[in-house]
Write an enzyme that holds these catalytic residues in place. Sequence first.
Site, PDB file in Angstrom:
ATOM      1  N   ASP A   1       0.839  -1.199   0.000  1.00 58.17           N
ATOM      2  CA  ASP A   1       0.000   0.000   0.000  1.00 58.17           C
ATOM      3  C   ASP A   1       0.875   1.250   0.000  1.00 58.17           C
ATOM      4  O   ASP A   1       2.022   1.236   0.457  1.00 58.17           O
ATOM      5  CB  ASP A   1      -0.900   0.025   1.233  1.00 58.17           C
ATOM      6  CG  ASP A   1      -1.969  -1.049   1.208  1.00 58.17           C
ATOM      7  OD1 ASP A   1      -2.239  -1.585   0.116  1.00 58.17           O
ATOM      8  OD2 ASP A   1      -2.522  -1.349   2.281  1.00 58.17           O
ATOM      9  N   ARG A   2       0.306   2.341  -0.439  1.00 57.87           N
ATOM     10  CA  ARG A   2       1.032   3.607  -0.534  1.00 57.87           C
ATOM     11  C   ARG A   2       1.713   3.981   0.779  1.00 57.87           C
ATOM     12  O   ARG A   2       2.865   4.422   0.798  1.00 57.87           O
ATOM     13  CB  ARG A   2       0.069   4.717  -0.958  1.00 57.87           C
ATOM     14  CG  ARG A   2       0.700   6.099  -1.032  1.00 57.87           C
ATOM     15  CD  ARG A   2      -0.322   7.163  -1.399  1.00 57.87           C
ATOM     16  NE  ARG A   2       0.285   8.492  -1.433  1.00 57.87           N
ATOM     17  CZ  ARG A   2       0.466   9.256  -0.359  1.00 57.87           C
ATOM     18  NH1 ARG A   2       0.065   8.839   0.839  1.00 57.87           N
ATOM     19  NH2 ARG A   2       1.032  10.454  -0.489  1.00 57.87           N
TER      20      ARG A   2
END
Length: 304
Positions: A141-142
């Site tokens: 995830d970012r």
Amino acid sequence: MLTTTRKGNWMEIIIPKNWEGKTIEEIFRKHWESPRKLTHSFRMEDKVLINGNRANWNLPLVIKDKLLIKLFEEEETDIIANFHEIEVLYEDDHLIVINKPPFMNTHPNDKTDNNTLLNSVLFYLQSKGETGNIRHVHRLDRDTTGAILFAKHQLAGAILDRMLEKREIKRTYIAKVHGLLKIKRGTINEPIGRDRHHPTKRRVSRSGQDAITHYQVLKEEKNTSYVACWLETGKTHQIRVHLSYLGHSLIGDVLYGGKPLCNRQALHAAKLEFIHPFTEEKIICYAPLIDTPAIFTGIDVYSI
């Protein structure tokens, strides 16, 4: 372990005893489980040689013969190389493992997204004169930090994709969550599907895809717990969804009920383990904590 050497655009393998009598076709299709289309291209384009000569794919291999495979070619890519300082955890001719920083996507989501980890790795490799087209094997995830694996050429990418699918790449994460878990070690086996009320959110759903997370509490302090998690499956937001389902959302993960006590969800991919697709040696990468001293205190990734 296999003896492999790079010779220009070619990888040389000295045929080991346990390959004797097998054919090149068997090595590609059964040992490496290379996709049919990719295997066909190697065969039809004469990208495999035996002792410098065009290979017969159906003849038995002989111990100590030299197998040459053309792997390292210039490839076109639509990805724009873009500088961002990165930390390399492991690298060779076939793959690279990066310690991903927070607040960065793994790969572009559209043509205007040029500030991703993939762009940065491409810049790093091109600055060294490497002109291949790298591929991410898995994602983070970012806002998640830690170890992430990239393949440098098509065959490595295909083998590593298959290894990930067969759960032969082990990933260990550290999460900091709200509350104290009653069961200190266990397995969460709950399917995950999309939340129809939110465009990016996931949830535990009977109609979702199988998802399995193993966990163990590492440390407790006040009303928070540090939890190690091992993924058997790699569904989007899996650890975040599963721990929230247990009633222990990640600190900072407001999407899944966590309180904004830090500027991102407290999740770090601390360790990556796999067997190298060509040398067959065991690779273990530990990812030091990045920019998170206020989130993960007193945790040693090398002890996991």
